[in-house]
Structures are given as C-alpha cells and as structure tokens.
Design an enzyme around this catalytic site. Sequence first.
Site, PDB file in Angstrom:
ATOM      1  N   GLY A  89       0.894  -1.221  -0.062  1.00  0.00           N
ATOM      2  CA  GLY A  89      -0.033  -0.009  -0.162  1.00  0.00           C
ATOM      3  C   GLY A  89       0.924   1.168   0.047  1.00  0.00           C
ATOM      4  N   SER A 122       5.533  -5.445  -1.106  1.00  0.00           N
ATOM      5  CA  SER A 122       5.774  -4.227  -1.593  1.00  0.00           C
ATOM      6  C   SER A 122       6.146  -3.338  -0.385  1.00  0.00           C
ATOM      7  CB  SER A 122       4.402  -3.732  -2.420  1.00  0.00           C
ATOM      8  OG  SER A 122       4.636  -2.526  -2.933  1.00  0.00           O
ATOM      9  N   ALA A 123       5.160  -2.570   0.082  1.00  0.00           N
ATOM     10  CA  ALA A 123       5.487  -1.574   1.267  1.00  0.00           C
ATOM     11  C   ALA A 123       6.016  -2.436   2.132  1.00  0.00           C
ATOM     12  CB  ALA A 123       4.424  -0.686   1.505  1.00  0.00           C
ATOM     13  N   HIS A 159       8.774  -3.240  -7.236  1.00  0.00           N
ATOM     14  CA  HIS A 159       8.031  -2.822  -8.284  1.00  0.00           C
ATOM     15  C   HIS A 159       9.205  -1.952  -9.334  1.00  0.00           C
ATOM     16  CE1 HIS A 159       3.768  -3.224  -6.816  1.00  0.00           C
ATOM     17  NE2 HIS A 159       4.087  -2.866  -5.699  1.00  0.00           N
ATOM     18  N   GLU A 195       8.650  -6.688 -10.584  1.00  0.00           N
ATOM     19  CA  GLU A 195       7.388  -7.462 -10.303  1.00  0.00           C
ATOM     20  C   GLU A 195       7.503  -8.873 -10.868  1.00  0.00           C
ATOM     21  OE1 GLU A 195       4.051  -5.434 -12.154  1.00  0.00           O
ATOM     22  OE2 GLU A 195       4.331  -3.638 -10.276  1.00  0.00           O
TER      23      GLU A 195
END
Lengths: 240, 240
Positions: A89, A122-123, A159, A195
Amino acid sequence: MKRRLLLVSNSTLHGGGYLQHCQQQVQDFLGERVKRVLFVPYALHDRAAYAKVARDKLRTLGYEVDSVDEADDPVEAVTQAEAIFIGGGNTFRLLKALYDNGLVSVIRKKVLEDGVPYVGSSAGTNVATISIRTTNDMPIVYPPTFAAIGLVPFNINPHYLDADPNSRHMGETREQRIAQFHEEPHTPCVLALREGSMLLVEGGRASLLGTTRARLFTRGKQTTEHEPGSDLSFLLTDSP
Amino acid sequence: MKRRLLLVSNSTLHGGGYLQHCQQQVQDFLGERVKRVLFVPYALHDRAAYAKVARDKLRTLGYEVDSVDEADDPVEAVTQAEAIFIGGGNTFRLLKALYDNGLVSVIRKKVLEDGVPYVGSSAGTNVATISIRTTNDMPIVYPPTFAAIGLVPFNINPHYLDADPNSRHMGETREQRIAQFHEEPHTPCVLALREGSMLLVEGGRASLLGTTRARLFTRGKQTTEHEPGSDLSFLLTDSP
Ligand SMILES: [Ca+2]
Ligand SMILES: [Ca+2]
C-alpha cells in the site's frame, strides 16, 4: 541469527489474483507448522477490508489470519505471533502506523531473535529493510524517521521498472531516482526487485525467487543483474 | 498580497531544451525590470553544474544569474534578491537544504510581503506549495518536516501522468497515489500539472498557462479538468 524472511516485490502480478504469483513460495516458506498468520494492514486506509482480502486468500493456502488492527493490544499480538505478514500500500502510512503503535522494535526482536517468519509485500518489503528511502510511494504522511525495521542491512526497491525508451515523460526514471539516492553519503546497496521476483532470506543465506531478474545498485559501482535462483547471501554482510 | 509566482510542471519538455517550452512565460513574468535572478540549485547533487545550466539559459533571456550556493550568506542573498528561481531535481533533498540553510521563512517573507517574483520548476514548484506531500520523488533524505514554503494554500503534483491503459505494471497510478493522499484527514486540493503546463499567480488571481490541461483533485469531490487559460483563482482562498 534465526531470521527467516520472504520479501516480495508486488502482491498482485498483472493478470493474476492477490498473492497468486507467489502463493507456492509463501506456502513453502511458512510450511505446515505455522497455523495462524498475523496480518498488518496499515498500508491501506480500509484496514478491515484489507484484512478480509488477506484472510480469504491465506485460508485457501491453509492459514488462519489475525489482523493486528483487530487486536486489543497490537504489541501483545506481535509478541504472540507465529508468523507476520505485512501487506503493501503506502509505505509512509505503513511506517508511521508501525511507529504509532510501537511495533517496529518488537517486530525486529521477534524476527531476528525468535525466528518468527516474516512475509512482506511491496511496502511491507520496504519496511523490512534498513529504511524506506527507496520506496516509490507518495509521502502522504510524515513518519518520525525513514529508518525501518531493519531486518536486512540494505535497501530494496520493489516494483522495479526498466526505463521505457519510447516514453516522452520527463520525470526521473527509476534508475535515475536510485542514482540520486546513491549521490547521498553512506547509502547502502539497493536491490531492485522487478514485479514477479522476491527475496528469500534464511539466517545468513539469501536467494532470489520468482520469474524475473533483480538488479543490484551499489554506490560507486556498476549495477549488476541477477537471475532467479541466484545466491545473494553477500548482501547480508553488514559492510557495503 | 503582492505575491507573484510562476509554477512550472517541468523544466524540460520532451524534444526541447532546458526551459525552452516556458521561456516566453518566464520572460513575460520577470519582465524588463528584473536584471538578476537568484537561482537555488539545491535539488541536484552537483550544484555548480546546475547553476551553470540555469545561468547559460537565463542569459539568453536577458537575465544574469547568481547561485545561492555561491553566496557567503544564503539568507542575505535571498534578502537582496530581485527574483528567485528554484529548479527541479529531488524534492526531499531540496526541502532539507532549504531548511538546513534557514531559507524557508525568508523566501516566504520576500515573496508574500515584498513581492519578489518566484519561479519554480518541478521540485521547485512542490516546495512553493503548502507541503511536499504530493511530490513524485524518492525520499532519499529526511527533511525536518514535509511542510514547505507555503506560497499557495494547496498542493501541486508536477509531471502529472495519466494512467496508461496498456500498462502491465502494478504499482499505483498517479491518480491512485493522489487518492491515497486524500484518504488522509484535512488534506487540501491537489492541482495536477501535466508536463507542458504551469500556474501563474498574481496576488489573488491564478491562471493556467502552457499547452496542456491540468487536473484538480479535491478531497471528497469529483476531479475536474481545466484548459490552458483557465482562471483558477478560487484555489487561492484559504478554505478548501
Ligand atoms: Ca505502494
Ligand atoms: Ca524530481
């Protein structure tokens, strides 16, 4: 060091469902001993909805999910956790909430000293590293520091995106952004995970999993490319 | 309020040279009374090289350039400035250097009270607004706050990029990032300036210049599109 980490670039790959591209690795990583996973939904605004998405998916893999946001005492929830999964997020929002709830040091201790497995996406991968200084996110809130949980002594850029030679956009490419980071003194390596890729860390061993290559940026050196399956254990030594 | 601002989305447009796409507007804005421009090169690492680029370009428009980085006393240099130009680069680095050198409040005073004209480009546009919370840049250094010079009471997103429907990349689109900003309480409007556009502010009047439309994001409302030439003075009233 008992550290066990699975640090995923992205939770959803184009054309697939949530965690679909890494579900086998998540299952291999958590194994059959883990029954319940503590999910941290702080990176998204609607924490209840986010916990439901994670719960529905992880159930199909055989794990029950507790959301730290539903716990009376988040620190106690971490202390009791069998495994920790921090979702993606906004990295600034996530890191601020981790500090606001007093979770940064307790997660570090549980993972590094007690060997509780940590999955980040991700985060959730950014905050597992030494700092969030190589996140791609917008700084929508101000965290008390950019220093993060520090489960590994380097930075990750999730990413990761190769420059598009046909682009007419003049904003910095990802490579230029990371080069700007390395213009600052004493900046560690940045492992850029495209990714589809993820980093598995077990104690002092690190290896690249998934289907795409990773790119390693080291201050003052040429960047290097690493194929899936590569041994990246050299990243875990504390000196750059 | 004597405020005069020219806030440019990007310093270089695809296929053109430095400031080429906005040189007419810069000249119209600074006029013939201004002879010397104080350039702030803090957003890039090589400040001397950056000052040379700005100096070479602005000379062709009839202005001499002093770099604040070459001044013995940066605060005094701002105090004496006929006009201020803050160039783009990394917004975090820029804002931190402005605070480190004690320039934030003196620039605010010179522009808002003394009517010194301010030109910003990209990161130099971000720092002119209420905060840097809608920059696109990587947080390579930690500024003491995200609050910025505050020459206007809203946020700007420079280099605004429409979502590419053919993209397979799963990172947030720019629109999603700004929506995440507006999930936070008490967040002001975000004027998204596509490359090629710029905002001219004279006292209580604001208008859109350049060749591309701008998109306005307001918390809890539909986004709106604004053509070049639009009157955007309503953005300057302090309440959202
Ligand atoms: Ca993100
Ligand atoms: Ca920039």
